[in-house]
Design a protein around this motif. Structure first.
Motif, PDB file in Angstrom:
ATOM      1  N   ARG A 100     -25.937  32.471  -0.215  1.00  0.00           N
ATOM      2  CA  ARG A 100     -25.391  31.124  -0.005  1.00  0.00           C
ATOM      3  C   ARG A 100     -24.720  31.019   1.364  1.00  0.00           C
ATOM      4  N   LEU A 101     -24.019  32.065   1.778  1.00  0.00           N
ATOM      5  CA  LEU A 101     -23.378  32.064   3.101  1.00  0.00           C
ATOM      6  C   LEU A 101     -24.419  31.989   4.214  1.00  0.00           C
ATOM      7  N   GLU A 107     -27.592  26.123   8.084  1.00  0.00           N
ATOM      8  CA  GLU A 107     -27.511  24.662   8.025  1.00  0.00           C
ATOM      9  C   GLU A 107     -26.279  24.129   8.760  1.00  0.00           C
ATOM     10  N   LYS A 108     -25.645  24.987   9.537  1.00  0.00           N
ATOM     11  CA  LYS A 108     -24.478  24.616  10.361  1.00  0.00           C
ATOM     12  C   LYS A 108     -23.281  24.147   9.532  1.00  0.00           C
ATOM     13  N   LEU A 147     -23.387  38.069  10.971  1.00  0.00           N
ATOM     14  CA  LEU A 147     -24.644  37.309  10.997  1.00  0.00           C
ATOM     15  C   LEU A 147     -24.923  36.814  12.406  1.00  0.00           C
ATOM     16  N   ASP A 148     -23.870  36.365  13.078  1.00  0.00           N
ATOM     17  CA  ASP A 148     -24.010  35.848  14.449  1.00  0.00           C
ATOM     18  C   ASP A 148     -24.462  36.927  15.415  1.00  0.00           C
ATOM     19  N   LYS A 149     -24.153  38.181  15.119  1.00  0.00           N
ATOM     20  CA  LYS A 149     -24.517  39.301  15.997  1.00  0.00           C
ATOM     21  C   LYS A 149     -25.970  39.719  15.818  1.00  0.00           C
ATOM     22  N   SER A 150     -26.548  39.378  14.659  1.00  0.00           N
ATOM     23  CA  SER A 150     -27.926  39.826  14.406  1.00  0.00           C
ATOM     24  C   SER A 150     -28.968  38.835  14.837  1.00  0.00           C
TER      25      SER A 150
END
Length: 150
Positions: A100-101, A107-108, A147-150
Motif C-alpha cells: 500500500r505504501l 500515486e504521489k 523507496l526513493d533511493k531505489s
C-alpha cells in the motif's frame, strides 16, 4: 541508610541484549506483549519481568526477558522488521502495508501525513497494535525514503 519510601538515586543497570543475536533491544510495555502473543504463549509470560523487543531482521526472537524468548511464531501478527513480504504491516493501526505504501508513493500520495493526522487526532493504538509497542512513523518514513533511493 535509605528509607523504603525513598526512590533510589541511581537506577540499576540492566543488560538489554537479545540472548540469541546479542543486539540491544527496546523495552516494551507489558500491554504490548499481552496484545501480541498467541494464547498459548500468553500463558507463559512472567508479568513481574521486563521484556524487550528485538528488531534484528535476521533473528527469530521478537521478545525476550533474560533467558525467556518469544519468536515470530508466538505472535498473532507478522512483524515488519522480521518479515519482508509485501502484505506485512508497516503501520499496524491504519493498515499501511509495504504494498500500500509503494502504491501511494507511486500515486504521489503522502502516507506519513495521513498517519500523522490520525496520531494527532488521538486515534492510534500503537502500544496494542504494533509489535514494537511504539509509533510506526519512523518505520514508514524510512521505508518511503528507501523507496526513493531505489
Amino acid at each position: 541508610m535509605e528509607s523504603c519510601c525513598q526512590t533510589p538515586t541511581e537506577k540499576p543497570t540492566t543488560l538489554n541484549q537479545c540472548p540469541v543475536c546479542h543486539q540491544k533491544g527496546k523495552n516494551i510495555q507489558l500491554i504490548t506483549l499481552k496484545a501480541m502473543l498467541k494464547p498459548t504463549s500468553l500463558e507463559t509470560i512472567q508479568p513481574e519481568l521486563s521484556y524487550s523487543f528485538c528488531s534484528n531482521s535476521s533473528c527469530e526472537v521478537v521478545y525476550y526477558s533474560g533467558l525467556q524468548t518469544y519468536d515470530k511464531d508466538a505472535l498473532k501478527v507478522s512483524v515488519f522488521q522480521k518479515d519482508d513480504s509485501m502484505d506485512v504491516s508497516v503501520c499496524y493501526c491504519f493498515g499501511w502495508t509495504r504494498e500500500r505504501l509503494i502504491n501511494a508513493v507511486q500515486e504521489k500520495q503522502l502516507p506519513t501525513e495521513h498517519i500523522r493526522e490520525q496520531v494527532q487526532a488521538n486515534r492510534c493504538g500503537c502500544e496494542v497494535n504494533n509489535p514494537q509497542g511504539a509509533c510506526c512513523l519512523g518505520n514508514v518514513s524510512t521505508f518511503i525514503r528507501n523507496l526513493d533511493k531505489s
